[in-house]
Each structure stands twice: as C-alpha cells, then as structure tokens.
Write a protein that holds these residues in place. Sequence first.
Motif, PDB file in Angstrom:
ATOM      1  N   UNK A 529       0.831  -1.201   0.000  1.00  0.00           N
ATOM      2  CA  UNK A 529       0.000   0.000   0.000  1.00  0.00           C
ATOM      3  C   UNK A 529       0.866   1.251   0.000  1.00  0.00           C
ATOM      4  N   UNK A 588     -13.349 -13.786  -8.558  1.00  0.00           N
ATOM      5  CA  UNK A 588     -12.784 -14.663  -7.539  1.00  0.00           C
ATOM      6  C   UNK A 588     -13.744 -15.809  -7.245  1.00  0.00           C
ATOM      7  N   UNK A 592     -12.046 -17.089  -1.186  1.00  0.00           N
ATOM      8  CA  UNK A 592     -11.179 -16.197  -0.421  1.00  0.00           C
ATOM      9  C   UNK A 592      -9.715 -16.364  -0.803  1.00  0.00           C
TER      10      UNK A 592
ATOM     11  N   UNK B 315     -14.461 -10.417   4.950  1.00  0.00           N
ATOM     12  CA  UNK B 315     -13.094 -10.086   4.521  1.00  0.00           C
ATOM     13  C   UNK B 315     -12.232  -9.478   5.623  1.00  0.00           C
ATOM     14  N   UNK B 316     -12.760  -9.304   6.806  1.00  0.00           N
ATOM     15  CA  UNK B 316     -11.941  -8.779   7.901  1.00  0.00           C
ATOM     16  C   UNK B 316     -11.316  -9.966   8.623  1.00  0.00           C
ATOM     17  N   UNK B 519      -4.488 -14.148  -0.865  1.00  0.00           N
ATOM     18  CA  UNK B 519      -5.832 -13.923  -0.335  1.00  0.00           C
ATOM     19  C   UNK B 519      -6.565 -12.912  -1.202  1.00  0.00           C
ATOM     20  N   UNK B 520      -7.869 -12.958  -1.111  1.00  0.00           N
ATOM     21  CA  UNK B 520      -8.722 -12.001  -1.806  1.00  0.00           C
ATOM     22  C   UNK B 520      -8.235 -10.574  -1.529  1.00  0.00           C
ATOM     23  N   UNK B 521      -8.244  -9.731  -2.553  1.00  0.00           N
ATOM     24  CA  UNK B 521      -7.720  -8.368  -2.357  1.00  0.00           C
ATOM     25  C   UNK B 521      -8.421  -7.597  -1.241  1.00  0.00           C
ATOM     26  N   UNK B 522      -9.610  -7.981  -0.885  1.00  0.00           N
ATOM     27  CA  UNK B 522     -10.288  -7.252   0.188  1.00  0.00           C
ATOM     28  C   UNK B 522      -9.861  -7.694   1.585  1.00  0.00           C
ATOM     29  N   UNK B 523      -9.051  -8.751   1.653  1.00  0.00           N
ATOM     30  CA  UNK B 523      -8.495  -9.118   2.957  1.00  0.00           C
ATOM     31  C   UNK B 523      -7.271  -8.233   3.180  1.00  0.00           C
ATOM     32  N   UNK B 524      -7.481  -7.135   3.878  1.00  0.00           N
ATOM     33  CA  UNK B 524      -6.446  -6.103   3.985  1.00  0.00           C
ATOM     34  C   UNK B 524      -5.114  -6.632   4.480  1.00  0.00           C
TER      35      UNK B 524
END
Lengths: 636, 636
Positions: A529, A588, A592, B315-316, B519-524
């Motif tokens: 990031x 996707x 996950x 996703x958290x 991991x899925x991009x939304x898993x920060x």
Amino acid sequence: MGTTSGTPNDVVVRPQGEAETLPAAVSQVQLNDGFWADRVARIAKKTIPKIDRMNEESGRCDNFRIVAGKKTGKISGLYFNDSDIYKWLECAAWSLVHFPNADLEARIDEVTELLAAAQLDDGYLNTFYQGQNIEERWTRFRHHEMYCAGHLIQAAIAYHRTRGKRRLLDIAIRFADHICEVFAEDRNRGVDTHPEVEMALVELYRETGERRYLDQAIYFVDARGRHDLDIIEGPAFDQEYHQNRVPFRKLERMEGHVVRMLYLTCGAADVCTEDADQGLAAVLQALWDNMSHGHLYVTGGLGSRRETEGFGRDYVLPNRDAYAETCAAVASIMWNWRMLLLETDRKYADLIELTLYNGMLSGVSVDGERFFYENPLASDGGHQRQDWFECACCPSNIARTLASLPGYFYSTSTDAVFVHLYDNNEAALVLGNGANVELQVETNYPWAGRIDITIASTGTFGVCLRIPEWADNAWQAAVNGTDVASHDLQRGYLRIERSWASGDRITLDLALPVRKLRAHPLVQENAGRLALMCGPIVYCVEAIDNDAEAESLYVDTAAPVVKRPQPGIDGAVVIETSGWAVQPHVSWDDTLYQDHTAGTTGTRGEEQRITAIPYYVWANREPCSMSVWVHHYSER
Amino acid sequence: MGTTSGTPNDVVVRPQGEAETLPAAVSQVQLNDGFWADRVARIAKKTIPKIDRMNEESGRCDNFRIVAGKKTGKISGLYFNDSDIYKWLECAAWSLVHFPNADLEARIDEVTELLAAAQLDDGYLNTFYQGQNIEERWTRFRHHEMYCAGHLIQAAIAYHRTRGKRRLLDIAIRFADHICEVFAEDRNRGVDTHPEVEMALVELYRETGERRYLDQAIYFVDARGRHDLDIIEGPAFDQEYHQNRVPFRKLERMEGHVVRMLYLTCGAADVCTEDADQGLAAVLQALWDNMSHGHLYVTGGLGSRRETEGFGRDYVLPNRDAYAETCAAVASIMWNWRMLLLETDRKYADLIELTLYNGMLSGVSVDGERFFYENPLASDGGHQRQDWFECACCPSNIARTLASLPGYFYSTSTDAVFVHLYDNNEAALVLGNGANVELQVETNYPWAGRIDITIASTGTFGVCLRIPEWADNAWQAAVNGTDVASHDLQRGYLRIERSWASGDRITLDLALPVRKLRAHPLVQENAGRLALMCGPIVYCVEAIDNDAEAESLYVDTAAPVVKRPQPGIDGAVVIETSGWAVQPHVSWDDTLYQDHTAGTTGTRGEEQRITAIPYYVWANREPCSMSVWVHHYSER
C-alpha cells in the motif's frame, strides 16, 4: 525564575534551564485570512459555545452548583468531569485574545464565581469527592484529583495572561498550595495515575516565580515507578499502563496509556526547560526516538491499542483499529512544542505540523460542532463524529489547542526569530536581547509552497525558517529577489542574518509535489500500500468520490497525478490519479484464496479516476468507507 | 425414526429426512499406524487423563459432590463448568472403542454415579443452580442450563453406543424429559443463549426413537429471534451475538458468537437430516456460502472478533489478532460433517480436512497436554499453549473430536461407499441395501499423495473417492493397475462402480506440489503476502528455523521449493525455499515512512534459506515469532 511556556504565554523572561528559544505569546501573533484563521474562528464561534452548552446539559456545571450549595441533587458523571469545565475555561480564555467577546468573558467570570463558592477553605476543589466522600480525598490516586487540579491551574494562567484577571488564578493558587502542603506532610503519599499537574505546576512557577511549584513538579515526575499505584481494575491496566513500571528516568520506550505518557513527558520537558540540573533531556530524546520510529501513524496519530488507549508494540500500527485519540494528537503537539523549545530541531516542528493538519484536525468536524475521540486510518463508514462523549476530554482539548494556535508559530532566541509554522499572519516579537521584530507573512500554504515574509523592523538579527524535511532539496529562498546563497541548514532551519531594513522581503518557495509513501516493511498492515501526501497534508480516499469502497481501490503508480482545488470540501485541494477497483464477487468466484500466480486482471474493474481528499476532512459528508493506505500496482 | 449422527454413531437406520448418506460408526473403522492413529492415541494416553485431573483439581467434580451431599463447601467456577465433565465423559467414551481401558471405564462409571446422586427427582441437574438458587432455575437463559444438558445427552449416547451401558443414558433421558415438560408448560419460556441442546435432542431421538425430542429440537431452532433473550451484559453482547436478531430461517449471514452460531447450524442441519419438511436446507446452504466466502481463515479457523469471540465483517481477517477459537474449529467440523451427509459435495469434506489438519490440530500440543484457546495466524511469540483455562471448553472439545475421528472417514448410501478422509485404516461398512463392504487403506498421506485401497469384499457397489479441490487436474486413479477412464467427478467425488472381487486394488494418486496462495484483495492484512500449502497442510514460518523474526521474512517466489522430512518436528515434512529478511534498523534510518520508489534493496539482508513448518506444530519448541502469511517478492 524562568519562563518558557507549554501553553503559549504573554511573559518573556530567560529561563535558567535548557531552552534554546522562548515562545511568542498568543497576543503577539495575529492570524490573517487563510487556512488556520478560518478554523480558529470556527472554534470561537461554534465549538466554544457548543462545549459550554454540553457541559451544562450533561450536569458538569451542576456538580459545582451542588457542591457550592446552590442546587440540590447528586453529583453525576465520571470522576474527572471537573476537568471539562477547566479545559473549557482555558480555551475560552485563549480565544478572547483575538476574538474579544464580552458575553463570553462574563460567562468565564460567572463560572469562576461558581468555582470560588465550591472551593473548600483549605483550597481543595473536586466535586467528585466533595459531593460524596470528602474524607477519602487524596487516598485513591486513580481518581484524577491532581489531573483536574492541573487543568484548573492551566485555565487560570491562561485567563490571567489574556485578560489580566486574578480571581481564577487565586483559586488555582489556593488549590496548588493545598497540594504542596499535603505532599509536604507525607512525601510518599502517592501520585496521580494521570499525569497533568506536573506541567501545570511548572507553568504556575513561571507565572508566580514561586520555586516550590517547580519543586513539587520535579517530585511528581520522579515519584512514579517507586511504589505500586492505586490503579484501575482489569488485566490490561497494569503499572506499565500508568507509567509506573520503572522510574521516569529509567524509561526507554513510550509505554502504557498514550495521553498519560505524553502528559508525563510534557511535564518532564517543562522541568528540563526550567532546571538544567535535572538532566532529563537525554531521557526525553530517547523516548522521542522510540515514539517516532515505532509508534507514529503517518497522520501523526498515536496509540494503536484500543483496549488501553495505549501504545502498542513497535511497528504494530493497524489502520481500521487505530485508536489515535484526538487527545493524544494534542498531547503530542504539546510535547513536541516543549522539545522544540529545548532544541531547535525541525523534526519536532515537522511533527507538530503533521499532527496539526492531520491527526488532530480530523478530530473536529468542518462545522466545529462534532468530534472524533478516535481517528482511525481506515473505516467502513461506521465511524462518525459525535456531538459529545460521556468521557469528553477531546472536544475541549482540540479547542484549547486551536484557540492558542498563534502561539505555536514563532519562538525567539537572543538574536533571532524562528519561524516554525507558515500561514498568513502579522507578528510583533521581542528577542532575548530586547530588540523588537515585526513581520508579516503572506502565503497560500499548505495548498501552495510560496511564502512571502515582509520584515517591518530595522536592525541586525537572524530570521530562521523551518525547511520541512519533505521539502529537502526542493526549495529556494531569496531576499528582495536575490537568492540566498547558503543552503546549509542548521538542524533543518535556514538562518538568514543581515542588517534588515523595513520592507525587506524574504521569499521561500517549497516544492509541493504529491508524494507517495510506503511504510516500513515491519508495519504489517501497510504491505503493498501507499499513502498520498502533499506538503504536510495526508490524503485519503473516500468511497463517495470514487464509486467504490475505499478498501477496494488500487492506485496505478505509473499514472499521472494532478491537484485540483475543490472549494466544496472545506476549501481543500484534492488529488486525482488513476487506478481500478476490485470487483470482489466477479472473478474470484466467491472464494477467499487462490493461487498467487492467478493474476489480478480478472478481479479488477475498468480503469477509473481515483480521487483523494485531505484526511482531516473525511467523514464530513455522507457516511462511507475511507482509507489512508491505498493498494498500489504498476504495470507500465 | 432416522439416524444420522453428528457425533458418529453405531446405529445405521435410514432417516426420513434429507440425508444422502449415513456415517460409518466409530467402531467400524480401525485406524492403523499413520498420521492420525498416532495423534488419536495421544488423546487416549495423555489428553483424557489430563482433562480428568484438571476437572478434579479445578473443583468441577467437587461441584457435583457438593450438590450430592458427599462434600461440604461452596460451588465454584463458571456457571457452565458441568459441561466440562460431560465433554470429558464423551471423549472418554469414544476412546474406549479403540483403546479399551478398564480403569477409564470404571472412572466413567464412578462419575456417572456422582451425577446420579446429584440429579434432582424431577430430572433436573445443574450444579450452578442446585448449589445456590434452585428456585431461579429456568429463568436466566444466559446461564447455559440447556447447553450443559446437551453435553450430558451427547456423552450418555456416546457411552451407550460404545459400551452398551444405560445408566448414564437414563440420567440424560430424565433430564431431557424434564426439559420437554418445562417447555410443554410454557412454550414461550425462552431458549438457551448458547445453542447445543438442539443437536443433542436430535441425537437422543435417533437413539431412542422418541419423536418428542426431535420436536423439542425443532422448537428450539425456531424459538430464536422472536423475543429478546436474557443476555449477558455489555454493548458487544447484543441479540445478534446470541443469534437472536431474527428467526433462524431469516438469517443470511453468519453472525454473533462463532461457536454459538455453528452449534445452532449443527442443530438445524440435524433437524433437516431427520425431517425434510422443515425446509432448512436452503437457509443452511446460504449461511455456509457466507461463511466460506467471507469469514474463513486459510487454516479453517473461524472468528475474527476477539471481544465477542465472534464473526466479524466479511473479509476482515486479521492474522495476529485472529480469534479462531479451537472450539470454533471443532464446531465447523461438526457442521460440515452434517452438511456433507445432507449433500455429498466435496466442499464440505475439503473444509473438514483443512480444519482437522490445521485450525483444530493446532489447538493441542504435540505432547497432548497443553492447549490453545485461540489460534492466531501470526504471533510475536507471546501466544503459547496453556495447561488449562478458567473457561475450559476447548481441551475436551478437541479430545472428543479426535477420539471419535474414525467415524468421519466414511459414509454410505444405498449402494456405495464414500471415502472422505485418507489415512491408513481398515473398515467394515454396511451399505443401505444391507451389503457388507470391507476395505483397507494404505498411504503416507498427507506427506505423500498415493493412496492404495484394497477391497476385501465381493459384490457390485460404488466406491466414491473424494478428489480434493486442490488436486483438481492433478490426480490419477487406477483399478488393478488400469487407469479409471472417466474423470467426471460428481460434486468432487470419483465414483468407481463395478463388480468387485476381494483383493481388487484402487490406486489414487494426488499430486502434492507446494502451493502458494494469495488472499482475496479485500483481505487487507494479506496484501503482498502468500501462504504456503501442500495438500491439506497449511505451513507457517517460525523464527527459530529462520534466524529472523517471522514478520521480517520475504519469500522469493521465483526460487525453487523443496520438501524435506523433519522427524524431529512431530514427524512433519517441512518446506524450504529462499528469500531474505528485513533489516529494520539498518537502512530505513529508523524511520517509519519513506518514498515508495526508494527501493527495498537497502533494507534486506543476505539471501537466506527460509524454512516453513506445518501450522499445526507451531509453538511446540521455544517461544518465538510465527506467521502463516509471508511477504513475497520476485525479481527474476
């Protein structure tokens, strides 16, 4: 007696301690229309009346009326609620300097009389104990009796300096004398679990010249870490939480509750300023290094452990779960200001500026009437500013900081003026050698990097300009159109010394490219990031500007970046670039996890514009998701 | 009366509900030396005696003695501590199937008599209420009276099935009858805030044929979300936490406390299995989709909200702060097993396998005597297994799961055997059509992908082999050396149907390359990181193997990867590849942020070997840092 002030002051006397410069007084600096004048005016117009109203509605004022016998009923609220009255008095007092207001002054006097009526004959004043178990006073040091006393003292000094009235100061002195007497009887009695009184006592020493207040402050700084404190319950609230694990001089890391830790360093720095023999400077420098190298959010926020409002481990800086309390930002500014006076190094002023524009300013809404307690660096839209809090420390803390902001612009040595912050203003300063220096600053900072300083005095003295670290190698300075030859900075300050004529004009040009920052690899949450900055302003993305959740956005690092004024967003300049948004449920296949070589192509939407706004204005429109640290990629 | 069992059972009768297959009994499957036989034996030898000892030392057994009048004193501990006795009885009962032990059986009988002596005449049994305020029973549904009853019922059924003894079953039936009577009197009385009794009552229906137990279970599943429950205090513990926000049939997402949510889905799946008219299958499938698409850790762990032991937002999935309770892993296995019986889809069996080898197995130490309550995916070394817990739900939950593990290997339809798990074993199964099928499995799975299955029966039937999703397109199957022609999988199962002769041999070869997952991009938290897997095993890096903190390691994705048996680490195969470690204090000059183009070269150490070990063995040597998700880079 020396005088350098945490809260800026109106008396300038050389200290006996280690300070290199002394601060200008709030009254010596008049902000003109610009970034800060606007916001400081909102504090006077909106925030100060709002806090007064909430203090009344929430029963905080009534507690004093009950104790004074002017009202019947029971004391209500948290045990440190008196401090919210005192902090309001302080911010109201500072605001009178540049916003004279007879009604507000009458209200301060009215509240002052209420305190006088509530104060006991021996000087003690605390509605929590007076309202119920006065015989238990000074036995439970978790209950913030000294913390509240400290805020009373600071308020009284502010009002005395700004309006010259002694009534509130006399109340504070009686309470301070009472504290000194109590601890003269029993030196090992204890120490408040929340530092604050230390810096107030040093300031009272500055205001009155009475050395015993300074000695009492030195005692309190050194009293910690010697006996177990009477602490609040719960496994997380240990002696470390209360800065009581080891004596202050043994501390090597910032630890425990952030605001408590920072208020303690403020008190220690104040002691150091006034009494060089105390030898605290090295301790403070080591703590500052630990804070800035391990704990600092890119916004200047501090505090990553929500459960303790505390410092976490080095490099543990979660974004969504950042605590970054508004009060911690205020406390950091207060401490850095004291460090800057001790040693004129731009690193302290840079951090003051960063925190002012970002981690602190985010704590108040654009309309000046709603507040953040926590300032996370990412949100799903659920975190919104509140009208008020049961524990309402933050609103008045941001208000007293902004009301006294002109006092953070300059400090002076024997023969030079140091310019720490840039905005439109006129200042009339006095050097240590007695010379008067008047000057005027004109700029569109922080949106533009050009700063014009017109000298309105004649004489030989130095003008030392802070060159922010982010502007290193990308700035130019001239006097009357002639480049300043030497670019040798002294700890980040460009010193221009000459025989000045009235009307001489310094022009400083700081380049303001958009910077893309990455975090240290050990900051887990920020891998892959970047954060966008421009000058001192940290940017963030909000969903409302981007047609996509903040967390789903990817910035193309190869794409051009433009700045665009956006008056609708509190007059801010926004940043625009390109990227794309993750389409979570498209390619996707609702899974996950997948092979890491599968490529991202399928997951992304069309290339789109990405708009970033200054962090300090987030959460001022419709609730939506926000992120400071944005994913990035580059394929070009 | 139907019978499909959550806890594997020894009675095979076709259900009236929606189940496609029925489970093999624990007694029908004998594990031979291999991955699981070893670990199941440790449960019998070490874990079961340890839990019994801790139940005594902690006063859990004494609570029953006090209530039975055999000891004086006060009831101690948490209000649901009875369940720890019951869960120990259950794991002890299952272990007797393959590890006969007269002393253990005598101990079960001794505890049984203690329960009999403590039980009230009307069937009620709960030391928390009997020990203090019996008149308040069935008024505070937060106090887990039914939760404890459910565990008593499951233990009693296990012991009845394994040793044929009725004494404990009669105690359980008396309590179950009491519950049915209490709720017959007042249908709206309430429902336990912690689901569990639902699946126990369905199992009791299977064991006894008494329909009223099934009806009572159906009632409890549907009673939630209709009235506010008597819930525990605190802002986070709302109706959602207790699965009481809406009726179960209206739920679209997994919500609230993870174990409660999963036990509720177990009960609902059991109802569905026995009574197709209840129409719960679609609800369960939607919930499963939500769980696997938004909440699942790569280890199979569940639960990202520490403060509630709960499901977080989609996703958290924080790593260091993962909760991923051992009981949640157990509960997930239980629920997936029930879903698999309803619908023979490998996705359920894949998740059972993933959770068994990783998120659950990590919950117990290699020596079988120390336990994790939480199973984070990263640690600085501070998180270590404990001897015991005040809230000790996890140790006996992992023990009862592993003691009954043989029952999870197979299920049968009318005319086919389904092979769900692979390890060395001999099974004697009965199909729905009455045919007996015996077979033997030989393999070095999960360290090698070759699985040999020898059929020891003659006849025409199907053998359906699960092809794990990770082996898709990388497997081969043969019968007696001849490739199986069709590779058409039926929901992930390869069905081989033929006229079998005793001695026929199926060979299944699953490729076992090391997989690098992202991991899925939304898993920060996982941006820029990968997880290493091989077959069903999730790997992690521990500092002790790598001369660097786990979080500082970067894997070179272009470097070769090798597997190497490492008998010293509980017989595991480790993974070796190359990369480097961040040198935090070298070239970042002790700063936290820098320009993102500054390059990483300066921050890295020399290229070094990186060793990863199976996640399930982490924290079994010296305390050190660990991470499942490792930073990665590639420059070749």
